[in-house]
Design a protein around this motif. Structure first.
Motif, PDB file in Angstrom:
ATOM      1  N   ARG A   1       0.837  -1.209   0.000  1.00  8.33           N
ATOM      2  CA  ARG A   1       0.000   0.000   0.000  1.00  8.33           C
ATOM      3  C   ARG A   1       0.870   1.256   0.000  1.00  8.33           C
ATOM      4  O   ARG A   1       0.616   2.202  -0.750  1.00  8.33           O
ATOM      5  CB  ARG A   1      -0.927   0.018   1.210  1.00  8.33           C
ATOM      6  CG  ARG A   1      -1.719   1.332   1.303  1.00  8.33           C
ATOM      7  CD  ARG A   1      -2.757   1.292   2.375  1.00  8.33           C
ATOM      8  NE  ARG A   1      -3.933   0.658   1.779  1.00  8.33           N
ATOM      9  CZ  ARG A   1      -5.070   0.463   2.401  1.00  8.33           C
ATOM     10  NH1 ARG A   1      -5.204   0.794   3.665  1.00  8.33           N
ATOM     11  NH2 ARG A   1      -6.084  -0.092   1.783  1.00  8.33           N
ATOM     12  N   GLY A   2       1.910   1.261   0.826  1.00 12.24           N
ATOM     13  CA  GLY A   2       2.796   2.420   0.886  1.00 12.24           C
ATOM     14  C   GLY A   2       3.456   2.706  -0.456  1.00 12.24           C
ATOM     15  O   GLY A   2       3.551   3.857  -0.884  1.00 12.24           O
TER      16      GLY A   2
ATOM     17  N   ARG B   1       2.351   1.737  -3.439  1.00 16.13           N
ATOM     18  CA  ARG B   1       1.310   2.163  -4.391  1.00 16.13           C
ATOM     19  C   ARG B   1       0.986   3.640  -4.205  1.00 16.13           C
ATOM     20  O   ARG B   1       0.934   4.413  -5.167  1.00 16.13           O
ATOM     21  CB  ARG B   1       0.041   1.315  -4.212  1.00 16.13           C
ATOM     22  CG  ARG B   1      -1.105   1.760  -5.120  1.00 16.13           C
ATOM     23  CD  ARG B   1      -2.350   0.920  -4.930  1.00 16.13           C
ATOM     24  NE  ARG B   1      -2.905   0.946  -3.600  1.00 16.13           N
ATOM     25  CZ  ARG B   1      -3.644   1.953  -3.097  1.00 16.13           C
ATOM     26  NH1 ARG B   1      -3.882   3.029  -3.816  1.00 16.13           N
ATOM     27  NH2 ARG B   1      -4.138   1.883  -1.871  1.00 16.13           N
ATOM     28  N   GLN B   2       0.821   4.051  -2.969  1.00 16.00           N
ATOM     29  CA  GLN B   2       0.502   5.448  -2.692  1.00 16.00           C
ATOM     30  C   GLN B   2       1.671   6.368  -3.032  1.00 16.00           C
ATOM     31  O   GLN B   2       1.468   7.468  -3.541  1.00 16.00           O
ATOM     32  CB  GLN B   2       0.089   5.611  -1.226  1.00 16.00           C
ATOM     33  CG  GLN B   2      -1.252   4.966  -0.943  1.00 16.00           C
ATOM     34  CD  GLN B   2      -1.631   4.977   0.518  1.00 16.00           C
ATOM     35  OE1 GLN B   2      -0.782   5.060   1.407  1.00 16.00           O
ATOM     36  NE2 GLN B   2      -2.931   4.878   0.786  1.00 16.00           N
TER      37      GLN B   2
ATOM     38  N   GLN C   1       3.692   5.982  -5.394  1.00  9.87           N
ATOM     39  CA  GLN C   1       3.695   6.104  -6.852  1.00  9.87           C
ATOM     40  C   GLN C   1       2.489   6.896  -7.360  1.00  9.87           C
ATOM     41  O   GLN C   1       2.377   7.163  -8.554  1.00  9.87           O
ATOM     42  CB  GLN C   1       3.705   4.719  -7.511  1.00  9.87           C
ATOM     43  CG  GLN C   1       4.994   3.964  -7.322  1.00  9.87           C
ATOM     44  CD  GLN C   1       4.975   2.613  -8.019  1.00  9.87           C
ATOM     45  OE1 GLN C   1       4.123   2.318  -8.854  1.00  9.87           O
ATOM     46  NE2 GLN C   1       5.937   1.766  -7.669  1.00  9.87           N
ATOM     47  N   GLY C   2       1.574   7.244  -6.450  1.00 10.42           N
ATOM     48  CA  GLY C   2       0.383   7.994  -6.841  1.00 10.42           C
ATOM     49  C   GLY C   2      -0.586   7.193  -7.680  1.00 10.42           C
ATOM     50  O   GLY C   2      -1.322   7.750  -8.494  1.00 10.42           O
ATOM     51  N   ARG C   3      -0.609   5.890  -7.470  1.00 11.77           N
ATOM     52  CA  ARG C   3      -1.467   5.011  -8.264  1.00 11.77           C
ATOM     53  C   ARG C   3      -2.677   4.588  -7.457  1.00 11.77           C
ATOM     54  O   ARG C   3      -2.625   4.495  -6.237  1.00 11.77           O
ATOM     55  CB  ARG C   3      -0.673   3.797  -8.731  1.00 11.77           C
ATOM     56  CG  ARG C   3       0.461   4.255  -9.662  1.00 11.77           C
ATOM     57  CD  ARG C   3       1.317   3.148 -10.148  1.00 11.77           C
ATOM     58  NE  ARG C   3       0.551   2.232 -10.981  1.00 11.77           N
ATOM     59  CZ  ARG C   3       0.990   1.027 -11.290  1.00 11.77           C
ATOM     60  NH1 ARG C   3       2.159   0.597 -10.849  1.00 11.77           N
ATOM     61  NH2 ARG C   3       0.267   0.243 -12.056  1.00 11.77           N
ATOM     62  N   THR C   4      -3.751   4.306  -8.157  1.00 11.38           N
ATOM     63  CA  THR C   4      -4.975   3.873  -7.490  1.00 11.38           C
ATOM     64  C   THR C   4      -4.977   2.357  -7.320  1.00 11.38           C
ATOM     65  O   THR C   4      -4.262   1.631  -8.019  1.00 11.38           O
ATOM     66  CB  THR C   4      -6.225   4.277  -8.296  1.00 11.38           C
ATOM     67  OG1 THR C   4      -6.227   3.553  -9.528  1.00 11.38           O
ATOM     68  CG2 THR C   4      -6.267   5.779  -8.545  1.00 11.38           C
ATOM     69  N   LEU C   5      -5.816   1.924  -6.418  1.00 10.15           N
ATOM     70  CA  LEU C   5      -5.998   0.492  -6.197  1.00 10.15           C
ATOM     71  C   LEU C   5      -6.478  -0.175  -7.486  1.00 10.15           C
ATOM     72  O   LEU C   5      -6.020  -1.270  -7.838  1.00 10.15           O
ATOM     73  CB  LEU C   5      -7.009   0.293  -5.066  1.00 10.15           C
ATOM     74  CG  LEU C   5      -7.125  -1.064  -4.440  1.00 10.15           C
ATOM     75  CD1 LEU C   5      -5.811  -1.500  -3.800  1.00 10.15           C
ATOM     76  CD2 LEU C   5      -8.222  -1.067  -3.389  1.00 10.15           C
TER      77      LEU C   5
ATOM     78  N   GLU D   1      -3.650  -5.443   1.127  1.00  4.44           N
ATOM     79  CA  GLU D   1      -3.011  -4.211   1.598  1.00  4.44           C
ATOM     80  C   GLU D   1      -3.361  -3.910   3.052  1.00  4.44           C
ATOM     81  O   GLU D   1      -2.545  -3.351   3.777  1.00  4.44           O
ATOM     82  CB  GLU D   1      -3.419  -3.025   0.718  1.00  4.44           C
ATOM     83  CG  GLU D   1      -2.735  -2.968  -0.615  1.00  4.44           C
ATOM     84  CD  GLU D   1      -3.013  -1.667  -1.349  1.00  4.44           C
ATOM     85  OE1 GLU D   1      -3.828  -0.841  -0.877  1.00  4.44           O
ATOM     86  OE2 GLU D   1      -2.399  -1.476  -2.417  1.00  4.44           O
TER      87      GLU D   1
ATOM     88  N   SER E   1      11.826   5.056  -2.577  1.00  5.60           N
ATOM     89  CA  SER E   1      10.923   4.807  -3.695  1.00  5.60           C
ATOM     90  C   SER E   1      11.568   3.847  -4.670  1.00  5.60           C
ATOM     91  O   SER E   1      12.778   3.692  -4.690  1.00  5.60           O
ATOM     92  CB  SER E   1      10.559   6.110  -4.418  1.00  5.60           C
ATOM     93  OG  SER E   1      11.700   6.631  -5.069  1.00  5.60           O
TER      94      SER E   1
ATOM     95  N   SER F   1      -7.208  -4.992  -1.994  1.00  5.35           N
ATOM     96  CA  SER F   1      -7.481  -4.133  -0.842  1.00  5.35           C
ATOM     97  C   SER F   1      -7.340  -4.905   0.466  1.00  5.35           C
ATOM     98  O   SER F   1      -6.745  -4.415   1.438  1.00  5.35           O
ATOM     99  CB  SER F   1      -8.889  -3.534  -0.948  1.00  5.35           C
ATOM    100  OG  SER F   1      -9.203  -2.799   0.215  1.00  5.35           O
TER     101      SER F   1
END
Length: 145
Positions: A38-39, A41-42, A44-48, A66, A122, A63
């Motif tokens: 989750r960290g 993904r966030q 990278q600014g990407r959505t689920l 995560e 990152s 989900s």
């Protein structure tokens, strides 16, 4: 006749093994790896939805992973990591600090200058990276103190 066992099932939310008083419980793998996914993904600014589609994992299942509620197979973890441009080794590196209790971490040498612990800040996909699952991932890993 009842289908229930005489011995109750252990609580699935507790980590196994005894815990001496005052000592924190070891984290559950599913919670640590889910938080790392989750960290990243966030970060990278990407959505689920974007990541679940790239990984070919249902959005509700990703989900749950995560949030640490589902214990994912290595294949599912590899797909989720790959969709983020990570290998399983990269994912493990992201979880290392949370898995090693502070009292077990190797202290720096007394004679050495103090060094701040490194963490993965990152992981960025490099241009030309093939789609997840179609070949080796190329990524740039940035470390931060």
């Amino acid at each position: 006749m009842s289908n229930h066992s005489a011995n109750p099932q252990p609580d699935a939310h507790r980590s196994p093994g005894p815990h001496p008083r005052g000592q924190a419980k070891e984290p559950l793998w599913r919670q640590v790896v889910g938080g790392a996914l989750r960290g990243e993904r966030q970060a990278q600014g990407r959505t689920l939805k974007e990541v679940s589609e790239a990984a070919r994992i249902s959005m509700p299942y990703l989900s749950e992973i995560e949030r640490g509620r589902k214990e994912a197979s290595s294949e599912v973890l590899a797909a989720a990591a790959g969709a983020l441009g990570l290998s399983l080794a990269d994912l493990l590196a992201l979880t290392q600090r949370d898995l090693v209790p502070a009292d077990r971490r190797t202290p720096p040498e007394a004679s050495a200058a103090p060094v701040a612990p490194l963490r993965v800040a990152s992981v960025t996909r490099l241009p030309g990276r093939p789609q997840a699952g179609s070949g080796p991932a190329r990524a740039q890993v940035r470390l931060a103190a």
